[in-house]
Design an enzyme around this catalytic site. Structure first.
Site, PDB file in Angstrom:
ATOM      1  N   HIS A 111      -6.894  -5.652   2.362  1.00 26.26           N
ATOM      2  CA  HIS A 111      -5.731  -5.109   3.054  1.00 26.26           C
ATOM      3  C   HIS A 111      -5.193  -6.178   3.996  1.00 26.26           C
ATOM      4  O   HIS A 111      -5.982  -6.840   4.700  1.00 26.26           O
ATOM      5  CB  HIS A 111      -6.123  -3.923   3.939  1.00 26.26           C
ATOM      6  CG  HIS A 111      -6.678  -2.742   3.217  1.00 26.26           C
ATOM      7  ND1 HIS A 111      -5.954  -1.598   3.009  1.00 26.26           N
ATOM      8  CD2 HIS A 111      -7.905  -2.510   2.684  1.00 26.26           C
ATOM      9  CE1 HIS A 111      -6.699  -0.702   2.385  1.00 26.26           C
ATOM     10  NE2 HIS A 111      -7.897  -1.227   2.173  1.00 26.26           N
ATOM     11  N   ASN A 152     -12.854  -3.211   2.807  1.00 31.43           N
ATOM     12  CA  ASN A 152     -13.819  -2.124   2.907  1.00 31.43           C
ATOM     13  C   ASN A 152     -14.759  -2.229   1.719  1.00 31.43           C
ATOM     14  O   ASN A 152     -14.314  -2.197   0.575  1.00 31.43           O
ATOM     15  CB  ASN A 152     -13.095  -0.771   2.899  1.00 31.43           C
ATOM     16  CG  ASN A 152     -12.253  -0.560   4.141  1.00 31.43           C
ATOM     17  OD1 ASN A 152     -12.680  -0.889   5.253  1.00 31.43           O
ATOM     18  ND2 ASN A 152     -11.053  -0.036   3.970  1.00 31.43           N
ATOM     19  N   HIS A 187     -12.173  -1.215  -6.943  1.00 31.87           N
ATOM     20  CA  HIS A 187     -11.706  -2.489  -7.492  1.00 31.87           C
ATOM     21  C   HIS A 187     -11.418  -3.308  -6.242  1.00 31.87           C
ATOM     22  O   HIS A 187     -10.560  -2.926  -5.431  1.00 31.87           O
ATOM     23  CB  HIS A 187     -10.442  -2.257  -8.352  1.00 31.87           C
ATOM     24  CG  HIS A 187      -9.873  -3.485  -8.991  1.00 31.87           C
ATOM     25  ND1 HIS A 187      -9.438  -3.508 -10.311  1.00 31.87           N
ATOM     26  CD2 HIS A 187      -9.645  -4.731  -8.500  1.00 31.87           C
ATOM     27  CE1 HIS A 187      -8.963  -4.709 -10.602  1.00 31.87           C
ATOM     28  NE2 HIS A 187      -9.077  -5.476  -9.522  1.00 31.87           N
ATOM     29  N   HIS A 229     -10.363  -5.243  -3.091  1.00 35.13           N
ATOM     30  CA  HIS A 229      -9.013  -5.491  -2.572  1.00 35.13           C
ATOM     31  C   HIS A 229      -9.100  -5.832  -1.097  1.00 35.13           C
ATOM     32  O   HIS A 229     -10.002  -5.368  -0.396  1.00 35.13           O
ATOM     33  CB  HIS A 229      -8.109  -4.271  -2.785  1.00 35.13           C
ATOM     34  CG  HIS A 229      -8.689  -2.994  -2.262  1.00 35.13           C
ATOM     35  ND1 HIS A 229      -9.638  -2.268  -2.971  1.00 35.13           N
ATOM     36  CD2 HIS A 229      -8.487  -2.329  -1.097  1.00 35.13           C
ATOM     37  CE1 HIS A 229      -9.980  -1.200  -2.262  1.00 35.13           C
ATOM     38  NE2 HIS A 229      -9.307  -1.210  -1.122  1.00 35.13           N
ATOM     39  N   GLY A 273     -16.076   3.222   3.762  1.00 36.69           N
ATOM     40  CA  GLY A 273     -14.983   4.109   3.353  1.00 36.69           C
ATOM     41  C   GLY A 273     -14.160   3.597   2.191  1.00 36.69           C
ATOM     42  O   GLY A 273     -12.998   3.992   2.029  1.00 36.69           O
ATOM     43  N   HIS A 299     -11.470  -7.187 -12.867  1.00 35.48           N
ATOM     44  CA  HIS A 299     -12.047  -5.997 -12.216  1.00 35.48           C
ATOM     45  C   HIS A 299     -13.423  -6.326 -11.651  1.00 35.48           C
ATOM     46  O   HIS A 299     -14.393  -6.478 -12.385  1.00 35.48           O
ATOM     47  CB  HIS A 299     -12.143  -4.816 -13.187  1.00 35.48           C
ATOM     48  CG  HIS A 299     -12.729  -3.598 -12.523  1.00 35.48           C
ATOM     49  ND1 HIS A 299     -11.962  -2.588 -11.992  1.00 35.48           N
ATOM     50  CD2 HIS A 299     -14.012  -3.259 -12.250  1.00 35.48           C
ATOM     51  CE1 HIS A 299     -12.745  -1.672 -11.445  1.00 35.48           C
ATOM     52  NE2 HIS A 299     -14.006  -2.058 -11.589  1.00 35.48           N
ATOM     53  N   THR A 324     -12.388   3.535  -1.079  1.00 42.31           N
ATOM     54  CA  THR A 324     -11.982   4.647  -1.946  1.00 42.31           C
ATOM     55  C   THR A 324     -11.582   4.182  -3.340  1.00 42.31           C
ATOM     56  O   THR A 324     -11.673   4.947  -4.290  1.00 42.31           O
ATOM     57  CB  THR A 324     -10.811   5.439  -1.332  1.00 42.31           C
ATOM     58  OG1 THR A 324      -9.715   4.547  -1.119  1.00 42.31           O
ATOM     59  CG2 THR A 324     -11.215   6.096  -0.020  1.00 42.31           C
ATOM     60  N   ASP A 352       0.863  -1.189   0.000  1.00 53.54           N
ATOM     61  CA  ASP A 352       0.000   0.000   0.000  1.00 53.54           C
ATOM     62  C   ASP A 352       0.897   1.237   0.000  1.00 53.54           C
ATOM     63  O   ASP A 352       1.887   1.306   0.723  1.00 53.54           O
ATOM     64  CB  ASP A 352      -0.914  -0.009   1.233  1.00 53.54           C
ATOM     65  CG  ASP A 352      -2.062   0.978   1.095  1.00 53.54           C
ATOM     66  OD1 ASP A 352      -3.222   0.537   1.010  1.00 53.54           O
ATOM     67  OD2 ASP A 352      -1.792   2.202   1.047  1.00 53.54           O
TER      68      ASP A 352
HETATM   69  P1  5GP Z   1      -9.782   1.479   0.500  1.00 52.87           P
HETATM   70  O1  5GP Z   1      -9.924   2.745   1.297  1.00 52.87           O
HETATM   71  O2  5GP Z   1     -10.495   1.568  -0.826  1.00 52.87           O
HETATM   72  O3  5GP Z   1     -10.128   0.243   1.265  1.00 52.87           O
HETATM   73  O4  5GP Z   1      -8.228   1.335   0.246  1.00 52.87           O
HETATM   74  C1  5GP Z   1      -7.568   1.818  -0.871  1.00 52.87           C
HETATM   75  C2  5GP Z   1      -6.097   1.706  -0.565  1.00 52.87           C
HETATM   76  O5  5GP Z   1      -5.383   1.847  -1.778  1.00 52.87           O
HETATM   77  C3  5GP Z   1      -5.580   2.814   0.378  1.00 52.87           C
HETATM   78  O6  5GP Z   1      -4.999   2.204   1.546  1.00 52.87           O
HETATM   79  C4  5GP Z   1      -4.548   3.553  -0.463  1.00 52.87           C
HETATM   80  O7  5GP Z   1      -3.424   3.953   0.284  1.00 52.87           O
HETATM   81  C5  5GP Z   1      -4.193   2.545  -1.532  1.00 52.87           C
HETATM   82  N1  5GP Z   1      -3.797   3.134  -2.801  1.00 52.87           N
HETATM   83  C6  5GP Z   1      -4.478   4.084  -3.496  1.00 52.87           C
HETATM   84  N2  5GP Z   1      -3.816   4.399  -4.624  1.00 52.87           N
HETATM   85  C7  5GP Z   1      -2.711   3.626  -4.649  1.00 52.87           C
HETATM   86  C8  5GP Z   1      -1.624   3.493  -5.580  1.00 52.87           C
HETATM   87  O8  5GP Z   1      -1.551   4.166  -6.618  1.00 52.87           O
HETATM   88  N3  5GP Z   1      -0.655   2.596  -5.273  1.00 52.87           N
HETATM   89  C9  5GP Z   1      -0.696   1.838  -4.134  1.00 52.87           C
HETATM   90  N4  5GP Z   1       0.319   0.981  -3.941  1.00 52.87           N
HETATM   91  N5  5GP Z   1      -1.699   1.922  -3.242  1.00 52.87           N
HETATM   92  C10 5GP Z   1      -2.689   2.811  -3.500  1.00 52.87           C
HETATM   93 ZN    ZN Z   2      -9.949  -2.173 -11.856  1.00 57.28          ZN
END
Ligand code: 5GP
Ligand code: ZN
Length: 112
Positions: A100, A85, A96, A98, A91, A44, A93, A28
């Protein structure tokens, strides 16, 4: 193309920890713990809410890869957390799906 699809296509650089034909795991960019990586299907899928019966296999594979990659970090020896998430209230963001994986810190406080 979404930001994670661009990472999958190597149009955006990332620190890749694991890759096969179905998934990719990368660090991340904004880590919240000493170990923080994401496991993402190459297909996707917008979120867990969009998963279909045919996606069961990939979901199992993602969790297996979370476990395999976590094993490569000594910081995860005493445990780690896997978080998804899903949607606005959680939350999410990046739309796609994923997972963590965070570790290397005692997370003591638990929501559940
Ligand atoms: P979400 O809030 O959708 O669960 O998590 C999205 C995660 O993607 C965030 O922790 C953010 O730091 C990570 N992220 C967003 N853009 C990028 C990127 O361009 N590269 C990497 N390695 N992580 C990203
Ligand atoms: Zn995608």
């Amino acid at each position: 193309m979404c930001i994670f699809c661009k990472i999958i296509e190597k149009e955006i650089p990332s620190t890749i920890l694991y890759e096969d034909d179905k998934v990719i795991a990368f660090k991340d960019v904004n880590p919240v713990a000493p170990v923080h990586f994401l496991v993402v299907p190459k297909q996707h899928i917008a979120s867990l809410a969009e998963v279909e019966d045919a996606d069961e296999g990939i979901l199992g594979h993602i969790l297996n890869v979370c476990s395999k990659v976590a094993k490569t970090f000594p910081e995860c020896e005493n445990g780690y957390r896997v978080i998804n998430n899903c949607g606005e209230n959680a939350g999410q963001t990046v739309h796609h799906i994923h997972f963590h994986v965070i570790g290397g810190v005692n997370m003591g406080e638990k929501l559940i």
